[in-house]
Write an enzyme that holds these catalytic residues in place. Sequence first.
Site, PDB file in Angstrom:
ATOM      1  N   ARG A 199      11.241   2.390   5.486  1.00 59.77           N
ATOM      2  CA  ARG A 199       9.889   1.938   5.116  1.00 59.77           C
ATOM      3  C   ARG A 199       9.875   0.464   4.685  1.00 59.77           C
ATOM      4  NH1 ARG A 199       6.968   6.665   3.838  1.00 59.77           N
ATOM      5  NH2 ARG A 199       5.069   5.483   4.226  1.00 59.77           N
ATOM      6  N   LYS A 230      -6.524  10.959   1.174  1.00 56.18           N
ATOM      7  CA  LYS A 230      -5.533  10.251   0.329  1.00 56.18           C
ATOM      8  C   LYS A 230      -5.280   8.863   0.903  1.00 56.18           C
ATOM      9  CE  LYS A 230      -1.013  11.078   1.057  1.00 56.18           C
ATOM     10  NZ  LYS A 230      -0.147   9.935   1.333  1.00 56.18           N
ATOM     11  N   ASN A 231      -5.067   8.799   2.227  1.00 56.33           N
ATOM     12  CA  ASN A 231      -4.638   7.527   2.820  1.00 56.33           C
ATOM     13  C   ASN A 231      -5.751   6.518   2.986  1.00 56.33           C
ATOM     14  OD1 ASN A 231      -2.095   8.527   2.752  1.00 56.33           O
ATOM     15  ND2 ASN A 231      -1.947   8.948   4.950  1.00 56.33           N
ATOM     16  N   ARG A 239       1.575  15.727  -3.902  1.00 60.05           N
ATOM     17  CA  ARG A 239       1.284  14.307  -3.697  1.00 60.05           C
ATOM     18  C   ARG A 239       0.101  14.135  -2.759  1.00 60.05           C
ATOM     19  NH1 ARG A 239       6.073  10.353  -2.345  1.00 60.05           N
ATOM     20  NH2 ARG A 239       4.195   9.086  -2.313  1.00 60.05           N
ATOM     21  N   ASP A 262       1.783  12.216  10.918  1.00 59.84           N
ATOM     22  CA  ASP A 262       1.561  13.044   9.726  1.00 59.84           C
ATOM     23  C   ASP A 262       1.222  14.493  10.059  1.00 59.84           C
ATOM     24  OD1 ASP A 262       0.008  10.478   7.635  1.00 59.84           O
ATOM     25  OD2 ASP A 262       2.051  10.818   8.309  1.00 59.84           O
ATOM     26  N   CYS A 315      12.163   5.947   1.447  1.00 54.38           N
ATOM     27  CA  CYS A 315      11.756   7.272   0.966  1.00 54.38           C
ATOM     28  C   CYS A 315      12.420   8.284   1.900  1.00 54.38           C
ATOM     29  CB  CYS A 315      10.236   7.407   0.972  1.00 54.38           C
ATOM     30  SG  CYS A 315       9.577   7.677   2.595  1.00 54.38           S
TER      31      CYS A 315
HETATM   32  C1  EPZ Z   1       0.852   4.988   6.454  1.00 57.17           C
HETATM   33  O1  EPZ Z   1       2.143   4.612   6.021  1.00 57.17           O
HETATM   34  C2  EPZ Z   1       0.573   6.336   5.815  1.00 57.17           C
HETATM   35  N1  EPZ Z   1       0.585   6.205   4.353  1.00 57.17           N
HETATM   36  C3  EPZ Z   1       1.631   7.345   6.246  1.00 57.17           C
HETATM   37  O2  EPZ Z   1       1.267   8.612   5.694  1.00 57.17           O
HETATM   38  C4  EPZ Z   1       1.588   7.457   7.772  1.00 57.17           C
HETATM   39  O3  EPZ Z   1       2.608   8.333   8.195  1.00 57.17           O
HETATM   40  C5  EPZ Z   1       1.813   6.070   8.400  1.00 57.17           C
HETATM   41  O4  EPZ Z   1       0.811   5.149   7.881  1.00 57.17           O
HETATM   42  C6  EPZ Z   1       1.694   6.094   9.919  1.00 57.17           C
HETATM   43  O5  EPZ Z   1       0.446   6.589  10.285  1.00 57.17           O
HETATM   44  C7  EPZ Z   1      -0.522   5.734   3.729  1.00 57.17           C
HETATM   45  O6  EPZ Z   1      -1.510   5.402   4.357  1.00 57.17           O
HETATM   46  C8  EPZ Z   1      -0.447   5.647   2.237  1.00 57.17           C
HETATM   47  P1  EPZ Z   1       3.229   2.073   8.909  1.00 57.17           P
HETATM   48  P2  EPZ Z   1       2.668   3.098   6.315  1.00 57.17           P
HETATM   49  O7  EPZ Z   1       3.298   0.767   8.233  1.00 57.17           O
HETATM   50  O8  EPZ Z   1       1.541   2.159   6.216  1.00 57.17           O
HETATM   51  C9  EPZ Z   1       7.498   0.468  10.211  1.00 57.17           C
HETATM   52  C10 EPZ Z   1       1.601  10.634   4.574  1.00 57.17           C
HETATM   53  O9  EPZ Z   1       2.278  11.619   4.877  1.00 57.17           O
HETATM   54  N2  EPZ Z   1       7.194  -0.727   9.423  1.00 57.17           N
HETATM   55  O10 EPZ Z   1       2.175   2.316   9.936  1.00 57.17           O
HETATM   56  O11 EPZ Z   1       3.860   2.858   5.475  1.00 57.17           O
HETATM   57  C11 EPZ Z   1       7.667   1.694   9.335  1.00 57.17           C
HETATM   58  O12 EPZ Z   1       8.980   1.768   8.817  1.00 57.17           O
HETATM   59  C12 EPZ Z   1       2.169   9.240   4.768  1.00 57.17           C
HETATM   60  O13 EPZ Z   1       0.421  10.682   4.130  1.00 57.17           O
HETATM   61  C13 EPZ Z   1       8.089  -1.798   9.453  1.00 57.17           C
HETATM   62  O14 EPZ Z   1       9.122  -1.741  10.114  1.00 57.17           O
HETATM   63  O15 EPZ Z   1       3.113   3.251   7.835  1.00 57.17           O
HETATM   64  C14 EPZ Z   1       7.367   2.821  10.297  1.00 57.17           C
HETATM   65  O16 EPZ Z   1       8.525   3.115  11.054  1.00 57.17           O
HETATM   66  C15 EPZ Z   1       3.622   9.269   5.234  1.00 57.17           C
HETATM   67  N3  EPZ Z   1       7.811  -2.918   8.724  1.00 57.17           N
HETATM   68  C16 EPZ Z   1       6.296   2.226  11.202  1.00 57.17           C
HETATM   69  O17 EPZ Z   1       6.369   0.800  11.027  1.00 57.17           O
HETATM   70  C17 EPZ Z   1       6.651  -3.031   7.983  1.00 57.17           C
HETATM   71  O18 EPZ Z   1       6.424  -4.089   7.358  1.00 57.17           O
HETATM   72  C18 EPZ Z   1       4.872   2.666  10.863  1.00 57.17           C
HETATM   73  O19 EPZ Z   1       4.679   2.397   9.491  1.00 57.17           O
HETATM   74  C19 EPZ Z   1       5.754  -1.925   7.964  1.00 57.17           C
HETATM   75  C20 EPZ Z   1       6.040  -0.795   8.696  1.00 57.17           C
END
Ligand code: EPZ
Length: 417
Positions: A121, A22-23, A396, A304, A116
């Site tokens: 996020r 998915k990701n 999802r 995850d 969410c």
């Molecule tokens: C991706 O989310 C995945 N989703 C998530 O999978 C996964 O948990 C996550 O990466 C971490 O591995 C998809 O790929 C669609 P991040 P993403 O940006 O990109 C903070 C699932 O269950 N952050 O690496 O949103 C954020 O709040 C989902 O399949 C900021 O502060 O994750 C988090 O605390 C859930 N500002 C941390 O960084 C930003 O601009 C990591 O988020 C971006 C992120």
Amino acid sequence: MDKMRIIGGQPLKGTVQVSGSKNAALPILISALLTEEVCDISHVPVLQDIKTVLKLLNHLGVQTDSKNGKVQLSAKNVMSFEAPYDLVRTMRASVLVLGPLLARFGQAKVSLPGGCAIGARPIGFHLTGLEKLGAEIKLENGYVVATCKKLRGGRVTFEFPSVGATEHLMMTAVLAEGETVLENCAKEPEIVDLAKMLRSMGAEIEGDGTETIAISGKPSLHGTHYHVMGDRIEAGTFLAAGFITGGAVTVEGISPEFLEAVLSKYEEAGAQIERKENAVKLGVIERARGTDVITQPFPGFPTDMQAQFMAVMCLADGASAITETIFENRFMHVPELIRLGADITIRGKSALVRGKKTLIGAPLMATDLRASASLILGGLAAQGETWVNRIYHLDRGYEKMEEKLKLLGAKIERVSW
Ligand code: EPZ
């Protein structure tokens, strides 16, 4: 609203083919925006999140044709540059259309995703990065309004190795004029899969999978045929199902190297792991041992898989300290696991799990994607009957989960309500 009914206690045995990731699929499908030529993507999982992103792409004017996990996309006639709130709020990865729309058309208006269940996020890292490439970004009425004359290459250093921000900047810099260097990048395998797909479109990208990615922008990209990698989190989840039920499960279609942190934790907890070229087998010869875990960016233990690992530790011999460092609210499976009889205490970012000999089936409520998986795992091991409500969360991110579990001997059925 569908529910899942589970009669626990069966050791799961057999082999499961993992679906496409998915990701990886989400940013790969969105990258079709980068060319007016046709992109044929295969091994795309049939999931709600995929349907949502295709709906958004259709809204923008991208023609899509999906059949049996194959998706053909043509972004020749994009006529809207706006990603509306009702689509973005249901699937936050939709914000990734912002950069490609800017790169190809010089304009985009994308709803802020909002939070969410697992956290706020924010997307500040994405927006700061795009500004470094020359985008002018304003926030108006809950929307990101972005314009640019021509994106130019630049240097972007991420405050945190964000998966989404790394993907977003990669998918944008490929059409920016000149060289871009991205530093402190996320290294997840899904990012490498996206980079491979972009290279198959003619992009020039190096260093994907490391903390520094270098991109030489091109005036345009061409169409491609691309096969999405296997879903490593689905694989880890099915191995957890084998572990928690004391069975023997093989997952096929995944390279062990993409899950090494999880596999070594399963081994530390007493499971027998056999690594093959494109498969992993987990066997159980003794009760799981309490094992500590701290979630980290790749190659660390993936956030995850935190909820699923916790479910296994609820029946372990001994205690486990499970620390979530990536998201601020990713313990919502805890009160539900406690309803099964688990002994878990949350202290800040850590949950202390004291293993029990048995769990007893109960009605449960899913709250987010991976929490739902954790509750299914608990029900598979609990004595008696477990109902998991609101499994639209599960749909999802897991394709035909109950069908795959039935193949392994689980007594599970989906009940439409
Ligand atoms: C991706 O989310 C995945 N989703 C998530 O999978 C996964 O948990 C996550 O990466 C971490 O591995 C998809 O790929 C669609 P991040 P993403 O940006 O990109 C903070 C699932 O269950 N952050 O690496 O949103 C954020 O709040 C989902 O399949 C900021 O502060 O994750 C988090 O605390 C859930 N500002 C941390 O960084 C930003 O601009 C990591 O988020 C971006 C992120």
